[in-house]
Design a protein around this motif. Structure first.
Motif, PDB file in Angstrom:
ATOM      1  N   ALA A 147       0.839  -1.212   0.000  1.00 47.86           N
ATOM      2  CA  ALA A 147       0.000   0.000   0.000  1.00 47.86           C
ATOM      3  C   ALA A 147       0.868   1.255   0.000  1.00 47.86           C
ATOM      4  O   ALA A 147       0.570   2.237  -0.694  1.00 47.86           O
ATOM      5  CB  ALA A 147      -0.925  -0.020   1.216  1.00 47.86           C
ATOM      6  N   ILE A 148       1.972   1.223   0.745  1.00 46.99           N
ATOM      7  CA  ILE A 148       2.878   2.376   0.796  1.00 46.99           C
ATOM      8  C   ILE A 148       3.557   2.583  -0.559  1.00 46.99           C
ATOM      9  O   ILE A 148       3.765   3.719  -1.002  1.00 46.99           O
ATOM     10  CB  ILE A 148       3.925   2.182   1.908  1.00 46.99           C
ATOM     11  N   ILE A 149       3.898   1.483  -1.244  1.00 47.95           N
ATOM     12  CA  ILE A 149       4.501   1.586  -2.578  1.00 47.95           C
ATOM     13  C   ILE A 149       3.544   2.279  -3.541  1.00 47.95           C
ATOM     14  O   ILE A 149       3.945   3.126  -4.345  1.00 47.95           O
ATOM     15  CB  ILE A 149       4.890   0.190  -3.111  1.00 47.95           C
ATOM     16  N   VAL A 150       2.263   1.928  -3.460  1.00 48.62           N
ATOM     17  CA  VAL A 150       1.252   2.556  -4.320  1.00 48.62           C
ATOM     18  C   VAL A 150       1.168   4.051  -4.041  1.00 48.62           C
ATOM     19  O   VAL A 150       1.068   4.869  -4.967  1.00 48.62           O
ATOM     20  CB  VAL A 150      -0.126   1.891  -4.118  1.00 48.62           C
ATOM     21  N   VAL A 151       1.247   4.434  -2.765  1.00 50.51           N
ATOM     22  CA  VAL A 151       1.236   5.856  -2.398  1.00 50.51           C
ATOM     23  C   VAL A 151       2.445   6.566  -3.002  1.00 50.51           C
ATOM     24  O   VAL A 151       2.328   7.668  -3.553  1.00 50.51           O
ATOM     25  CB  VAL A 151       1.232   6.014  -0.866  1.00 50.51           C
ATOM     26  N   GLY A 152       3.621   5.937  -2.912  1.00 46.25           N
ATOM     27  CA  GLY A 152       4.824   6.527  -3.488  1.00 46.25           C
ATOM     28  C   GLY A 152       4.724   6.676  -4.993  1.00 46.25           C
ATOM     29  O   GLY A 152       5.134   7.705  -5.559  1.00 46.25           O
ATOM     30  N   PHE A 153       4.165   5.677  -5.651  1.00 43.46           N
ATOM     31  CA  PHE A 153       3.970   5.733  -7.101  1.00 43.46           C
ATOM     32  C   PHE A 153       3.032   6.888  -7.469  1.00 43.46           C
ATOM     33  O   PHE A 153       3.324   7.668  -8.379  1.00 43.46           O
ATOM     34  CB  PHE A 153       3.397   4.406  -7.597  1.00 43.46           C
ATOM     35  N   TRP A 154       1.924   6.990  -6.758  1.00 42.89           N
ATOM     36  CA  TRP A 154       0.945   8.041  -7.042  1.00 42.89           C
ATOM     37  C   TRP A 154       1.549   9.427  -6.825  1.00 42.89           C
ATOM     38  O   TRP A 154       1.332  10.340  -7.620  1.00 42.89           O
ATOM     39  CB  TRP A 154      -0.285   7.853  -6.163  1.00 42.89           C
TER      40      TRP A 154
END
Length: 330
Positions: A147-154
């Motif tokens: 979930a944190i990776i997705v936040v970083g990507f966004w």
């Protein structure tokens, strides 16, 4: 040899393989960026085709040497045109073709620095596909890292948009490339035991099949005419960098299969994400790019989350190793 010595030897081998992958992979990205964006040849599928052809020729050369000098060289004796072998390898080759095509298209439209963020969803897809294909569940701590990776990507995409340099096409190709890499890694891990772990055979078949698959794409996209009309077609520099890209493609394919063989599909993807962080720093220095604090923060988020994911998986591996019958506490 004790269990601890065996584990140490395993870690040393993994370190050497991963280090080789990093060096070759970073070199390949910069070489491909030059091919795709700095020689004024709008034919990405032809460039992909040239790389797979060079790699297939290298593998074929080793096969010929194994016939002429069997005491010095060896090559798997399997016939890649055998229907049974093709059924085993062709799905991997199709994903291999899709992976290198979308990766290079992503690199064509985005900078080397943003290429890291654009490809950062590989771990997410790996978790999803591992569950769908292999039925393996992921712990809640790992899901939190995802979930944190997705936040970083966004956040990274948002910063590119804020700077006015976001390429939607490049971002989409990056997402598809991440999916392709994840599926390719899982399929490679599954097929290697079926061909006795023969990396050279898989490398040869993948690149030969991919070369054939690229041919109709080149004709349909009209790249044949683009290449024939290219004004620098006879320049030594053009062919040198084209063949150099092919050699890099061969090396990255070899080290990718080697890394998956000695680690896992997940570790390969995490290694690729961490490698891309170093690649980003090098790219901003090489191309003299200036990025905002939030842009770098998005990279940091992805890196920390990926590192956390890797640490959790490492602890799981050590726990399984300690629980094995061959483990002896010293």
């Amino acid at each position: 040899m004790t269990a601890q010595d065996s584990l140490l030897s395993k870690y040393i081998t993994i370190f050497l393989v991963v280090s080789g992958y990093w060096i070759v992979s970073i070199s390949t990205v910069f070489m491909n960026k030059t091919l795709l964006s700095h020689i004024e040849l709008d034919a990405p599928m032809f460039i992909n085709f040239s790389q797979t052809v060079v790699t297939a020729l290298i593998c074929y050369g080793k096969k010929v040497l194994s016939i002429l000098y069997p005491n010095r060289f060896s090559f798997p004796e399997a016939n890649i045109w055998d229907s049974h072998v093709m059924r085993q390898i062709l799905p991997v080759s199709i994903m291999f073709t899709c992976m290198i095509a979308t990766n290079n298209l992503c690199l064509k439209y985005v900078s080397v620095a943003f290429y890291y963020i654009g490809r950062s969803l590989t771990t997410i897809f790996n978790v999803l596909l591992t569950y769908i294909i292999l039925g393996e569940r992921t712990s809640k701590r790992c899901m939190l890292c995802c979930a944190i990776i997705v936040v970083g990507f966004w956040l990274g995409v948002d910063q590119e948009h804020f700077s006015g340099i976001l390429s939607v096409a490049g971002t989409i190709f990056g997402i598809v490339g991440s999916f392709s890499l994840s599926l390719f890694s899982i399929l490679t891990k599954k097929v290697l035991p079926k061909i006795d772990g023969e990396i050279w055979l898989l490398q040869y078949a993948n690149n030969l099949y991919a070369s054939i698959l690229f041919l109709p794409i080149i004709f349909v996209t009209g790249e044949v005419q683009v290449v024939l009309n290219y004004p620098r077609l006879t320049d030594l520099f053009f062919w040198t960098i084209l063949i150099g890209g092919g050699l890099c493609g061969f090396m990255i394919g070899f080290f990718t299969s080697l890394q998956i063989k000695f680690t896992s599909a997940l570790t390969h993807n995490i290694s690729g994400t961490a490698k891309a962080c170093a690649q980003t720093i090098l790219a901003t220095y090489w191309y003299q790019e200036t990025k905002s604090f939030m842009w770098w923060f998005s990279n940091l988020i992805i890196l920390v989350a990926s590192a956390g994911y890797a640490r959790i998986k490492q602890l799981d591996m050590e726990q399984q190793h300690r629980q094995s019958p061959t483990y002896t506490k010293v």
